[in-house]
Structures are given as structure tokens and as C-alpha cells.
Design a protein around this motif. Sequence first.
Motif, mmCIF file in Angstrom:
data_model
loop_
_atom_site.group_PDB
_atom_site.id
_atom_site.type_symbol
_atom_site.label_atom_id
_atom_site.label_comp_id
_atom_site.label_asym_id
_atom_site.label_seq_id
_atom_site.Cartn_x
_atom_site.Cartn_y
_atom_site.Cartn_z
ATOM 1 N N LYS A 160 13.532 -4.849 -8.871
ATOM 2 C CA LYS A 160 13.282 -5.323 -7.413
ATOM 3 C C LYS A 160 12.870 -3.944 -6.529
ATOM 4 O O LYS A 160 13.451 -2.917 -7.024
ATOM 5 C CB LYS A 160 14.546 -5.792 -6.789
ATOM 6 N N VAL A 161 12.042 -4.087 -5.432
ATOM 7 C CA VAL A 161 11.692 -3.189 -4.570
ATOM 8 C C VAL A 161 11.874 -3.683 -3.228
ATOM 9 O O VAL A 161 11.578 -4.829 -2.855
ATOM 10 C CB VAL A 161 10.484 -2.505 -4.761
ATOM 11 N N ARG A 162 12.656 -2.824 -2.563
ATOM 12 C CA ARG A 162 12.528 -3.548 -0.932
ATOM 13 C C ARG A 162 12.490 -2.064 0.064
ATOM 14 O O ARG A 162 12.398 -0.971 -0.393
ATOM 15 C CB ARG A 162 14.117 -3.586 -0.822
ATOM 16 N N GLY A 163 12.286 -2.197 1.301
ATOM 17 C CA GLY A 163 12.284 -1.101 2.097
ATOM 18 C C GLY A 163 11.428 -1.381 3.484
ATOM 19 O O GLY A 163 11.226 -2.625 3.688
ATOM 20 N N SER A 164 11.141 -0.299 4.204
ATOM 21 C CA SER A 164 10.425 -0.543 5.463
ATOM 22 C C SER A 164 8.941 -0.410 5.364
ATOM 23 O O SER A 164 8.591 0.188 4.335
ATOM 24 C CB SER A 164 10.929 0.563 6.442
ATOM 25 N N SER A 165 8.227 -1.187 6.097
ATOM 26 C CA SER A 165 6.757 -1.246 5.730
ATOM 27 C C SER A 165 6.106 -0.068 6.580
ATOM 28 O O SER A 165 4.685 0.073 6.402
ATOM 29 C CB SER A 165 6.403 -2.469 6.276
ATOM 30 N N SER A 166 6.805 0.668 7.270
ATOM 31 C CA SER A 166 6.015 1.828 8.048
ATOM 32 C C SER A 166 6.159 3.065 7.340
ATOM 33 O O SER A 166 7.076 3.194 6.826
ATOM 34 C CB SER A 166 6.121 1.729 9.520
ATOM 35 N N LYS A 217 0.923 -1.304 0.124
ATOM 36 C CA LYS A 217 0.032 -0.023 0.008
ATOM 37 C C LYS A 217 0.888 1.218 0.039
ATOM 38 O O LYS A 217 0.520 2.298 -0.713
ATOM 39 C CB LYS A 217 -0.985 0.247 1.083
ATOM 40 N N ASN A 218 2.042 1.249 0.868
ATOM 41 C CA ASN A 218 2.745 2.303 0.928
ATOM 42 C C ASN A 218 3.586 2.706 -0.266
ATOM 43 O O ASN A 218 3.552 3.659 -0.791
ATOM 44 C CB ASN A 218 3.917 2.463 2.114
ATOM 45 N N VAL A 219 3.967 1.825 -1.118
ATOM 46 C CA VAL A 219 4.718 1.614 -2.283
ATOM 47 C C VAL A 219 3.699 2.280 -3.330
ATOM 48 O O VAL A 219 4.063 3.180 -3.853
ATOM 49 C CB VAL A 219 5.199 0.498 -2.849
ATOM 50 N N ARG A 220 2.495 1.651 -3.495
ATOM 51 C CA ARG A 220 1.749 2.301 -4.569
ATOM 52 C C ARG A 220 1.175 3.715 -4.030
ATOM 53 O O ARG A 220 1.239 4.571 -5.110
ATOM 54 C CB ARG A 220 0.452 1.488 -4.551
ATOM 55 N N ARG A 221 1.057 3.908 -2.868
ATOM 56 C CA ARG A 221 0.424 5.400 -2.637
ATOM 57 C C ARG A 221 1.867 6.335 -3.046
ATOM 58 O O ARG A 221 1.364 7.525 -3.767
ATOM 59 C CB ARG A 221 0.113 5.493 -1.223
ATOM 60 N N ARG A 222 3.036 5.899 -2.628
ATOM 61 C CA ARG A 222 3.927 6.850 -3.214
ATOM 62 C C ARG A 222 4.387 6.981 -4.367
ATOM 63 O O ARG A 222 4.729 8.263 -4.916
ATOM 64 C CB ARG A 222 5.173 6.617 -2.121
ATOM 65 N N VAL A 223 4.461 5.908 -5.193
ATOM 66 C CA VAL A 223 4.690 6.007 -6.663
ATOM 67 C C VAL A 223 3.698 6.971 -7.329
ATOM 68 O O VAL A 223 3.985 7.660 -8.460
ATOM 69 C CB VAL A 223 5.016 4.848 -7.512
ATOM 70 N N GLN A 251 11.686 11.058 9.685
ATOM 71 C CA GLN A 251 13.253 11.465 10.325
ATOM 72 C C GLN A 251 13.572 10.114 11.330
ATOM 73 O O GLN A 251 14.448 10.199 11.884
ATOM 74 C CB GLN A 251 12.339 12.285 11.424
ATOM 75 N N THR A 252 12.843 8.952 11.510
ATOM 76 C CA THR A 252 13.081 7.783 12.276
ATOM 77 C C THR A 252 13.732 6.802 11.363
ATOM 78 O O THR A 252 14.277 5.695 11.981
ATOM 79 C CB THR A 252 12.095 7.368 13.043
ATOM 80 N N GLY A 253 13.764 6.865 10.211
ATOM 81 C CA GLY A 253 14.359 6.072 9.105
ATOM 82 C C GLY A 253 13.229 4.956 8.667
ATOM 83 O O GLY A 253 13.552 4.060 7.954
ATOM 84 N N SER A 254 11.977 5.138 8.851
ATOM 85 C CA SER A 254 10.827 4.249 8.528
ATOM 86 C C SER A 254 10.526 5.041 6.976
ATOM 87 O O SER A 254 10.813 6.386 6.601
ATOM 88 C CB SER A 254 9.654 4.612 9.446
#
Length: 146
Positions: A140-146, A14-20, A81-84
Motif C-alpha cells: 500500500k502507498v499513502r500520503g499527501s498530494s502536494s 505523479k509525485n510518487v513516481r517522481r520521487r521513487v 517543512q509544512t508536512g506536505s
Amino acid sequence: MTFQLPDESTIFGKNVRRRVHEEYLIWLTTVDTRGMPQPAPTWFWWDETASNFLVYNLTHARRLDFVRRNSQVALHFNGDQTGSGIIVFTGHAQISTAEPPADLHPLYLAKYRHWMTSKFGSPEQFAAEYSVALRISPIKVRGSSS
């Protein structure tokens, strides 16, 4: 096989889709002739149909030379700011001569018209300066989920 965004039933997906779709700026990292990463903030459009990114570049941008020599690139969004909220795409870039100028690309223009006008005077002026299109195909895509 065509790249697919992560499953939208997950928080990360959901986060990836929202941000792209909602972000205006993404960092594009190319690799120079000495192997040094060269990150640069860029405007982009996520092409849902082609599953790739479109980035318009200055005619003589060094990154175009770097892509000609090494098509491997990375794209990433800023985190909080927290790296999320980090999302990183890795893939390949290629110069595309099939794209319309930025001021004639309806979806890119809809996204950036205001900035093209406020920063460059008009969409036509932006298109004249940023006339070389890159298509970036994620692998490939990777990252944090929050």
C-alpha cells in the motif's frame, strides 16, 4: 497481484513516481524484537519491472535480524517543512541472495556511484560493506498530494 504505483494522471501519482525515481534517500522502518519501530535512512532503487524496492545493507545490520523475524516494514520519504509531500509505503521485506553486488548492479551503480566513491572510496568498497540485499514489496502507498 503485483503492486502498482498510483495513477500518474493524479497529482499524488505523479509525485510518487517522481520521487521513487529521483530521490536518493528513503527511510526504512523495521520492527525490533520488542515491537519498537526502528527507522533508518537508506539508499534505494525502485525496480519498475518487479514493482519493488532494492536496498543494500551492512552485512551485520540489525534490521536484517528484524526482517527475518518480522517481514512487515514501512518506507517513507521526507516531507517538506509544512508536512506536505509525505509518501509512505507499507509492505514486506525479504533478504535476496539473487542480487548482484551493488557495484555490479548497473542501475543502482548509476544512481549512487558518486556517493559510493565520495563516502566509501569506491563502489567496490561500498559493495563489500553493504553486501546484503533486501527486496521490499509494497502492499500500500499513502500520503499527501502536494
